[in-house]
Design a protein around this motif. Sequence first.
Motif, PDB file in Angstrom:
ATOM      1  N   HIS A  57      -3.600  -9.374  -3.597  1.00 48.36           N
ATOM      2  CA  HIS A  57      -2.192  -9.300  -3.201  1.00 48.36           C
ATOM      3  C   HIS A  57      -1.984  -9.656  -1.734  1.00 48.36           C
ATOM      4  CE1 HIS A  57       1.925  -7.880  -3.053  1.00 48.36           C
ATOM      5  NE2 HIS A  57       1.636  -6.876  -2.245  1.00 48.36           N
ATOM      6  N   HIS A 154       3.478  -6.977   6.342  1.00 46.95           N
ATOM      7  CA  HIS A 154       3.173  -6.553   4.977  1.00 46.95           C
ATOM      8  C   HIS A 154       1.694  -6.189   4.848  1.00 46.95           C
ATOM      9  CE1 HIS A 154       1.871  -7.460   0.777  1.00 46.95           C
ATOM     10  NE2 HIS A 154       2.950  -6.763   0.475  1.00 46.95           N
ATOM     11  N   HIS A 158       0.110  -2.447   3.875  1.00 47.42           N
ATOM     12  CA  HIS A 158      -0.791  -2.167   2.761  1.00 47.42           C
ATOM     13  C   HIS A 158      -2.133  -1.612   3.206  1.00 47.42           C
ATOM     14  CE1 HIS A 158       1.237  -2.902  -0.915  1.00 47.42           C
ATOM     15  NE2 HIS A 158       1.560  -4.152  -0.638  1.00 47.42           N
TER      16      HIS A 158
HETATM   17 FE    FE Z   1       2.993  -5.524  -1.292  1.00 48.99          FE
END
Ligand code: FE
Length: 451
Positions: A57, A154, A158
């Motif tokens: 991701h 981002h 995470h």
């Molecule tokens: Fe995400």
Amino acid sequence: MPSSAPAPHALTDRLALVSWYRRNRERSRRLFDMIDPAAYYTRPIALRNPIVFYEGHLPAFSVIALLKRGLGAPGVDERMEKLFERGIDPDSIDAAVPRSGADTAWPSRDAVLDYGARADAAIVDALATAAFDLDGATHRAMRQGEAIFTALEHEAMHQETLLYMWHRLPFAQKLPPEPPRYELGPAPTPSRVAVAAGTATLGAARGSIPFGWDNEYGEQRDAVGAFEIDVHSVTNAAFLEFVEAGGYANRDLWSPGGWEWIGADQVAHPAFWLRDQGRWFWRGLFEPLPLPESWPVYVSYEEAAAFARWQGRRLPTEAEYHRAAFGTPSGAERAFPWGDDLPDATRGNFDFASWDPVPAGARPSGASAWGVHDLVGNGWEWTTSVFGPLPGFQPMTSYPEYSADFFDGQHYVMKGASPATARELVRRSFRNWFRPNYPYVYAKFRTVTAG
Ligand code: FE
Ligand code: AVJ
């Protein structure tokens, strides 16, 4: 007032952007290196994806936000980008299935790492050499560098997700990069301070900060009545009294949803506590340790609210948090609780300064104008405010679902920072949010009463 974030990386300083990206990637790699590869396809938190998802991701998201949306460039690997695009916060395990793919045939780790390497090369090349449409004339997502910050922040966000997921793995599946060290000490004596009535400014005006996520814009001035607030976050010592007084068995203290949740999941203590032979332990990242009385207790919103009700008090609103953290007796508002100096390790426990909390009040130079400690750092702070848009909300072009998908009345705002919150995310307008029964995040709380 000065902008709350330093202009960390001028968008024209390509080397600084590349080095921020590389620092992020290096930190993510170190986090993945901390865990046993045997855990790679497990799901340490049932509601979240398996670990493999996150390793794909991170680069896939940067490719989508920066290369595709920000630059209008092609992706790196369509199949990987589809597989790894999204997957957060479904509201039940059933709902998790379609999104997070219990049935997904996840790629091998080598394939994920190979994809990451290809993505990194393309992203670094773009950060170093691509033409940036900073006016957003052709690529709206690139306005003022939005897509760049979206990708970079981002990944940092995470890294916190990863750590609180790692927290749930069995100790035997984790290897500390260095022997863990703890800061311990006596719990501070609970005390409270009066915060005078005044105005709190939530959010930020467009253009006043180098970057904010969509939910941080625009600026909202709230009149806040006088209130009294805990000087320190609620500690394990204080929460233990609630547990020993039968707080988890007293229905009157719980919201209907909270009562249902603790009944269904058999919750009788914080998820960060362990019980062994009648003694309480803190579930550290790498090992259990006898419950450190001075550390803030990490709990869900429901548990925080039940404790506050037990004391005849309540949690602060988002505006009260702002007033306590950034307000001053003169009425002026600060960028940070301690003033306008940039965040550093003396001001609070954030930016991966430690894997675990430090004693409440252990960073006195981070105290607010009212003398309230740890409002930024050592654990997010729960507020009673339901997560919603500020006036003039516009979904961001580089990631339109980021906030809007969660304006559902089911999430509460958390403010501040935890030990696992990157320094780049430490700014006044930053807002975090979770469901009230999510017990895994590094979130603490304090209580208030109307003054
Ligand atoms: Fe995400
Ligand atoms: C803002 C922390 C609630 O992790 O669920 C990451 C951040 N959004 N990828 C989350 C997020 C999409 C989000 N929080």
